[in-house]
Design a protein around this motif. Structure first.
Motif, PDB file in Angstrom:
ATOM      1  N   ASN A  96       0.816  -1.217   0.000  1.00 22.71           N
ATOM      2  CA  ASN A  96       0.000   0.000   0.000  1.00 22.71           C
ATOM      3  C   ASN A  96       0.847   1.264   0.000  1.00 22.71           C
ATOM      4  OD1 ASN A  96      -2.362  -1.496   0.074  1.00 22.71           O
ATOM      5  ND2 ASN A  96      -2.474  -1.478   2.310  1.00 22.71           N
ATOM      6  N   ALA A  97       2.084   1.164   0.495  1.00 25.35           N
ATOM      7  CA  ALA A  97       2.923   2.355   0.654  1.00 25.35           C
ATOM      8  C   ALA A  97       3.766   2.671  -0.576  1.00 25.35           C
ATOM      9  CB  ALA A  97       3.846   2.178   1.861  1.00 25.35           C
ATOM     10  N   VAL A  98       3.956   1.687  -1.449  1.00 23.45           N
ATOM     11  CA  VAL A  98       4.842   1.853  -2.595  1.00 23.45           C
ATOM     12  C   VAL A  98       4.084   1.494  -3.871  1.00 23.45           C
ATOM     13  CG1 VAL A  98       7.052   1.141  -3.617  1.00 23.45           C
ATOM     14  CG2 VAL A  98       6.790   1.200  -1.137  1.00 23.45           C
ATOM     15  N   ARG A  99       4.443   2.137  -4.951  1.00 20.97           N
ATOM     16  CA  ARG A  99       3.871   1.805  -6.257  1.00 20.97           C
ATOM     17  C   ARG A  99       4.070   0.315  -6.554  1.00 20.97           C
ATOM     18  NH1 ARG A  99       6.767   3.719 -11.856  1.00 20.97           N
ATOM     19  NH2 ARG A  99       5.519   2.453 -13.302  1.00 20.97           N
ATOM     20  N   LEU A 100       3.093  -0.309  -7.169  1.00 18.51           N
ATOM     21  CA  LEU A 100       3.187  -1.734  -7.466  1.00 18.51           C
ATOM     22  C   LEU A 100       4.370  -2.029  -8.371  1.00 18.51           C
ATOM     23  CD1 LEU A 100      -0.575  -2.652  -8.096  1.00 18.51           C
ATOM     24  CD2 LEU A 100       0.779  -3.007  -6.025  1.00 18.51           C
ATOM     25  N   GLU A 101       4.922  -3.226  -8.221  1.00 17.29           N
ATOM     26  CA  GLU A 101       6.059  -3.654  -9.030  1.00 17.29           C
ATOM     27  C   GLU A 101       5.654  -3.765 -10.501  1.00 17.29           C
ATOM     28  OE1 GLU A 101       7.852  -7.203  -7.498  1.00 17.29           O
ATOM     29  OE2 GLU A 101       7.556  -6.586  -5.418  1.00 17.29           O
ATOM     30  N   GLY A 102       6.666  -3.688 -11.380  1.00 16.08           N
ATOM     31  CA  GLY A 102       6.413  -3.830 -12.806  1.00 16.08           C
ATOM     32  C   GLY A 102       6.025  -2.517 -13.451  1.00 16.08           C
ATOM     33  N   GLY A 103       5.769  -2.570 -14.744  1.00 16.15           N
ATOM     34  CA  GLY A 103       5.400  -1.370 -15.481  1.00 16.15           C
ATOM     35  C   GLY A 103       6.611  -0.593 -15.955  1.00 16.15           C
ATOM     36  N   ASP A 104       6.363   0.604 -16.437  1.00 16.67           N
ATOM     37  CA  ASP A 104       7.426   1.452 -16.969  1.00 16.67           C
ATOM     38  C   ASP A 104       8.127   2.212 -15.847  1.00 16.67           C
ATOM     39  OD1 ASP A 104       6.770   0.700 -19.563  1.00 16.67           O
ATOM     40  OD2 ASP A 104       5.297   2.320 -19.774  1.00 16.67           O
ATOM     41  N   ALA A 105       9.412   2.513 -16.064  1.00 19.41           N
ATOM     42  CA  ALA A 105      10.182   3.288 -15.101  1.00 19.41           C
ATOM     43  C   ALA A 105       9.606   4.700 -15.010  1.00 19.41           C
ATOM     44  CB  ALA A 105      11.643   3.332 -15.502  1.00 19.41           C
ATOM     45  N   SER A 106       9.710   5.284 -13.818  1.00 21.03           N
ATOM     46  CA  SER A 106       9.131   6.610 -13.608  1.00 21.03           C
ATOM     47  C   SER A 106      10.174   7.717 -13.632  1.00 21.03           C
ATOM     48  CB  SER A 106       8.382   6.646 -12.269  1.00 21.03           C
ATOM     49  OG  SER A 106       9.266   6.370 -11.197  1.00 21.03           O
ATOM     50  N   ILE A 107      11.461   7.362 -13.573  1.00 22.77           N
ATOM     51  CA  ILE A 107      12.492   8.401 -13.557  1.00 22.77           C
ATOM     52  C   ILE A 107      13.044   8.605 -14.967  1.00 22.77           C
ATOM     53  CG2 ILE A 107      13.111   7.891 -11.180  1.00 22.77           C
ATOM     54  CD1 ILE A 107      15.649   6.580 -12.194  1.00 22.77           C
ATOM     55  N   SER A 108      13.311   9.834 -15.296  1.00 22.09           N
ATOM     56  CA  SER A 108      13.866  10.175 -16.605  1.00 22.09           C
ATOM     57  C   SER A 108      14.428  11.582 -16.526  1.00 22.09           C
ATOM     58  CB  SER A 108      12.788  10.086 -17.693  1.00 22.09           C
ATOM     59  OG  SER A 108      11.738  10.993 -17.407  1.00 22.09           O
ATOM     60  N   GLY A 109      15.098  12.005 -17.569  1.00 23.18           N
ATOM     61  CA  GLY A 109      15.590  13.371 -17.660  1.00 23.18           C
ATOM     62  C   GLY A 109      16.549  13.745 -16.553  1.00 23.18           C
ATOM     63  N   THR A 110      16.271  14.872 -15.889  1.00 28.24           N
ATOM     64  CA  THR A 110      17.145  15.390 -14.844  1.00 28.24           C
ATOM     65  C   THR A 110      17.275  14.408 -13.697  1.00 28.24           C
ATOM     66  OG1 THR A 110      16.522  17.659 -15.395  1.00 28.24           O
ATOM     67  CG2 THR A 110      17.534  17.292 -13.243  1.00 28.24           C
ATOM     68  N   GLN A 111      16.183  13.773 -13.327  1.00 25.41           N
ATOM     69  CA  GLN A 111      16.220  12.815 -12.228  1.00 25.41           C
ATOM     70  C   GLN A 111      17.120  11.628 -12.559  1.00 25.41           C
ATOM     71  OE1 GLN A 111      12.391  11.252 -11.107  1.00 25.41           O
ATOM     72  NE2 GLN A 111      13.041  10.848  -9.004  1.00 25.41           N
ATOM     73  N   LEU A 112      17.075  11.186 -13.803  1.00 30.00           N
ATOM     74  CA  LEU A 112      17.947  10.094 -14.225  1.00 30.00           C
ATOM     75  C   LEU A 112      19.414  10.494 -14.118  1.00 30.00           C
ATOM     76  CD1 LEU A 112      17.966   7.212 -15.510  1.00 30.00           C
ATOM     77  CD2 LEU A 112      18.133   8.369 -17.714  1.00 30.00           C
ATOM     78  N   MET A 113      19.720  11.727 -14.483  1.00 30.28           N
ATOM     79  CA  MET A 113      21.100  12.215 -14.396  1.00 30.28           C
ATOM     80  C   MET A 113      21.563  12.301 -12.945  1.00 30.28           C
ATOM     81  SD  MET A 113      22.186  12.657 -17.482  1.00 30.28           S
ATOM     82  CE  MET A 113      23.522  13.827 -17.431  1.00 30.28           C
ATOM     83  N   ARG A 114      20.660  12.693 -12.050  1.00 30.82           N
ATOM     84  CA  ARG A 114      21.017  12.761 -10.631  1.00 30.82           C
ATOM     85  C   ARG A 114      21.368  11.386 -10.101  1.00 30.82           C
ATOM     86  NH1 ARG A 114      16.116  14.797  -7.714  1.00 30.82           N
ATOM     87  NH2 ARG A 114      17.452  14.522  -5.882  1.00 30.82           N
ATOM     88  N   TRP A 115      20.565  10.382 -10.470  1.00 30.02           N
ATOM     89  CA  TRP A 115      20.857   9.030 -10.009  1.00 30.02           C
ATOM     90  C   TRP A 115      22.138   8.500 -10.642  1.00 30.02           C
ATOM     91  CZ3 TRP A 115      19.216   6.509  -5.990  1.00 30.02           C
ATOM     92  CH2 TRP A 115      17.989   6.844  -5.410  1.00 30.02           C
TER      93      TRP A 115
END
Length: 333
Positions: free
Chosen positions: A187-206
């Motif tokens: 209930n606290a976290v997005r369900l597993e699977g599906g498309d990644a949610s990070i991209s762009g600037t956030q991807l560069m930070r990681w």
């Protein structure tokens, strides 16, 4: 590669372009470094007691552990996009395992801590951990040992944990979201699977996170020093004519710092034949020696579990060029 010629950039072989290190704004922080960073290398008794008396939000660490691990798995299908995605995935796994180590190592002080440990233990359980009734378990010895260490690492001790939420009454509504437990990671976290949610600037930070590489030998030195501090304080508490409880509380604080520091040294990958790899081997020897000490079982099991899990990070970083550890531990479980 020698001690004087180490690849500390964590840039994989054949990488094209940079690793995102030019992005210095809003950098991702190492969760274990953030927790222990406020303590000096030579802490006072008051500092150790204050650290032990602090109340970390283990539920939030459990949420971040699962969130980062799930996101790393979602990025698997985007690895063809290049080095930034690969580095971001490794960073997510480092942070996920770091948050897992925090949940496992910190003692259970309140029911919420027990909830966090039990929830994360369920989310990270090994395949075959709970064989169905009526089915013969079929495990090799190595997997069975991993399962036992995992269970011990997340054990809540002898604290009496109250039962979960009550079942819905006949007239209750909202059944689709009825809680399964006091703290449910589903209930606290997005369900597993599906498309990644990070991209762009956030991807560069990681991607840039892996540039902030710790000096593993310094971490191992700190582990040894904090363990020596804890042992000395425990010995002093047995001989003092004054109230021994502050000394014992400070010893607990020093031991927690030691194991959190050891987890950080275990998680970050090290290149073969480097000073970092030598530091990791020294860490294994020091952890093995603790098998005959009075450290909490869950802490000893947690660091052994983390060392094993960190091999997956090493493999995904640079298979065959990074150190993978398979120690012959003195059994504790």
């Amino acid at each position: 590669m020698t001690d004087k010629d180490q690849d500390r950039s964590l840039a994989p072989t054949g990488a094209a372009g940079d690793t995102g290190s030019q992005n210095t704004n809003d950098a991702i922080s190492d969760p274990l470094a953030a927790v222990t960073g406020t303590i000096s290398d030579d802490p006072t008794l008051a500092e150790l007691i204050a650290f032990r008396d602090s109340a970390p939000d283990l539920r939030q660490f459990a949420i971040e552990a699962k969130r980062c691990e799930d996101e790393a798995e979602r990025l698997w299908f985007r690895l063809k996009e290049g080095n930034h995605v690969k580095m971001a995935r490794i960073s997510l796994k480092i942070v996920a395992l770091s948050c897992t180590a925090m949940v496992a190592i910190w003692p259970v002080d309140i029911v919420e801590h027990a909830d966090a440990k039990q929830a994360l233990a369920k989310a990270t359980a090994f395949h075959g951990d709970d064989t169905d009734y009526g089915q013969t378990p079929s495990l090799d010895a190595a997997t069975a040992e991993q399962i036992r260490l995992h269970r011990a690492a997340f054990a809540v001790g002898e604290l009496l944990v109250p039962p979960g939420p009550a079942a819905p009454a006949p007239a209750d509504r909202g059944l689709a979201a009825w809680p399964l437990s006091r703290f449910d990671l589903v209930n606290a976290v997005r369900l597993e699977g599906g498309d990644a949610s990070i991209s762009g600037t956030q991807l560069m930070r990681w991607s840039a996170f892996v540039d902030d590489y710790p000096t593993l030998s310094d971490l191992v030195d700190l582990f040894a020093r904090m363990m020596a501090t804890a042992d000395r304080l425990n010995a002093l508490s047995d001989t003092t004519t004054e109230d021994p409880r502050p000394l014992r509380r400070a010893a607990e604080g020093a031991r927690i710092i030691a194991y959190l520091t050891a987890a950080r040294a275990a998680i970050w990958p090290a290149m073969l034949h480097s000073a970092d790899s030598q530091a990791k081997l020294r860490l294994v020897a020091l952890v093995t020696e603790r098998a005959c000490r009075g450290d909490a079982l869950h802490q000893q099991a947690a660091i052994r579990h983390v060392i094993s899990e960190a091999n997956q990070i090493a493999k995904q970083f640079r298979l065959g060029a990074t150190l993978e550890l398979a120690p012959h531990w003195i059994p504790i479980v």
